[in-house]
Design an enzyme around this catalytic site. Sequence first.
Site, mmCIF file in Angstrom:
data_model
loop_
_atom_site.group_PDB
_atom_site.id
_atom_site.type_symbol
_atom_site.label_atom_id
_atom_site.label_comp_id
_atom_site.label_asym_id
_atom_site.label_seq_id
_atom_site.Cartn_x
_atom_site.Cartn_y
_atom_site.Cartn_z
ATOM 1 N N MET A 92 0.804 -1.225 0.000
ATOM 2 C CA MET A 92 0.000 0.000 0.000
ATOM 3 C C MET A 92 0.839 1.278 0.000
ATOM 4 O O MET A 92 0.402 2.298 0.521
ATOM 5 C CB MET A 92 -0.940 -0.007 1.217
ATOM 6 N N HIS A 111 -4.133 -5.958 -9.105
ATOM 7 C CA HIS A 111 -5.157 -4.977 -8.729
ATOM 8 C C HIS A 111 -6.536 -5.599 -8.935
ATOM 9 O O HIS A 111 -6.771 -6.256 -9.942
ATOM 10 C CB HIS A 111 -5.004 -3.706 -9.578
ATOM 11 N N VAL A 146 -0.203 5.299 -10.260
ATOM 12 C CA VAL A 146 -0.834 4.254 -9.441
ATOM 13 C C VAL A 146 -1.698 3.314 -10.301
ATOM 14 O O VAL A 146 -2.508 3.772 -11.110
ATOM 15 C CB VAL A 146 -1.710 4.905 -8.345
HETATM 16 C C1 GRF Z 1 -5.890 -7.608 -3.186
HETATM 17 O O1 GRF Z 1 -7.246 -7.453 -3.523
HETATM 18 C C2 GRF Z 1 -4.991 -6.996 -4.238
HETATM 19 O O2 GRF Z 1 -5.511 -7.095 -5.532
HETATM 20 C C3 GRF Z 1 -4.947 -5.553 -3.809
HETATM 21 O O3 GRF Z 1 -4.916 -5.588 -2.401
HETATM 22 C C4 GRF Z 1 -5.514 -6.798 -1.946
HETATM 23 C C5 GRF Z 1 -4.471 -7.495 -1.116
HETATM 24 O O4 GRF Z 1 -4.964 -8.672 -0.526
HETATM 25 N N1 GRF Z 1 -3.829 -4.877 -4.413
HETATM 26 P P1 GRF Z 1 -3.947 -9.719 0.079
HETATM 27 O O5 GRF Z 1 -3.078 -8.955 1.077
HETATM 28 O O6 GRF Z 1 -3.135 -10.303 -1.031
HETATM 29 O O7 GRF Z 1 -4.806 -10.737 0.768
#
Ligand code: GRF
Length: 216
Positions: A92, A111, A146
């Site tokens: 993030m 994503h 992004v």
């Molecule tokens: C997923 O939906 C991914 O696509 C997005 O953030 C979420 C992360 O989930 N970028 P996780 O940590 O892999 O369970």
Amino acid sequence: MARLRLGVLISGRGSNLQALIEACQGLAFPAEVACVISNVRGVQGIERARAAGLPSVVVPHTGYPDRESFEADLTRVLYAHGADLVCNAGFMRILTASFFEEWPDRVINIHPSLLPAFPGLRTHERVLAAGCRFTGCTVHFSRPEVDAGPIIIQAAVPVRPDDTPDTLAERVLTEEHRIYPLAVRWLAEGRVHLEGGRVLVSGTEIPGGALVNPAG
Ligand code: GRF
């Protein structure tokens, strides 16, 4: 042949990390997880890495005066573990141009939408508000903008009239766990070619890298 070494960047739950770990446990899979880096302490993804016996490092972004010095440390950790490819999996933090200069066409991201539609946060909520009949997920080469960059693979899922952001997220996540390892496999097998800002995928059973969830 040497396996492609993945440096997986996470910030939380790590279910996509888990999908990559499990794929890499397959003896014939052409990649391995070299290290897992989280910018947040105490997250589930770090536990997953530990449970799988993988090196994991927490690099808290809060300890740095600017993004570039945080990223320089990410790069140091990635190189120390011999990573070839950086896989963002629910990471993030925005990465700056200097990180991409260090890792040209060697950073990928997943994503939960059919990019270029719905980049950014609260994806499923926005898909529902827009009345979309289909959504999905995308694995793409990352760029400083992004959730932008050449698309490697997408999977589509239908939106049901009674969906909530949570039910939709769950249906999309199942596909995320399917396409992220597949994208990594194609990259490791040298099937992914960047041409004029688009990706061509050669010699796979899925021409053009599109999957549709048949079960809905
Ligand atoms: C997923 O939906 C991914 O696509 C997005 O953030 C979420 C992360 O989930 N970028 P996780 O940590 O892999 O369970």
